[in-house]
Motif scaffolding. Structure first.
Motif: not given
Length: 89
Positions: A13-33
């Motif tokens: 669950a922790v691994t999955d949660g952290l992967a989702r967190h990183r995916a959300g951060a990537e959406l943030f970076g891409r959207r800002l770009a």
């Protein structure tokens, strides 16, 4: 996070949660770009990494538990810091 090593189910669950967190951060970076909001010289990777690290569960715990900050104060500091690090002034 602390219970992860003691339980395979919690660790998964922790691994999955952290992967989702990183995916959300990537959406943030891409959207800002996409919006042209990244500071000159800041890549999507840099924005993604900055967001993922600044908003990590470990950092939230450190700010709110170790330093005793309120969630509102921690949130305001993180937003201000990310604005300074990755977006146009």
């Amino acid at each position: 996070l602390a219970a992860g090593p003691s339980s395979p189910d919690v660790a998964a669950a922790v691994t999955d949660g952290l992967a989702r967190h990183r995916a959300g951060a990537e959406l943030f970076g891409r959207r800002l770009a996409e919006l042209g909001g990244l500071r000159d010289g800041v890549s999507v990777e840099h924005a993604t990494t900055s967001c993922a690290v600044m908003t990590s569960p470990e950092n939230w715990r450190q700010l709110t538990v170790d330093f005793g900050w309120s969630y509102d104060r921690a949130e305001a500091w993180i937003i201000d810091s990310l604005r300074t690090l990755v977006t146009h002034p």
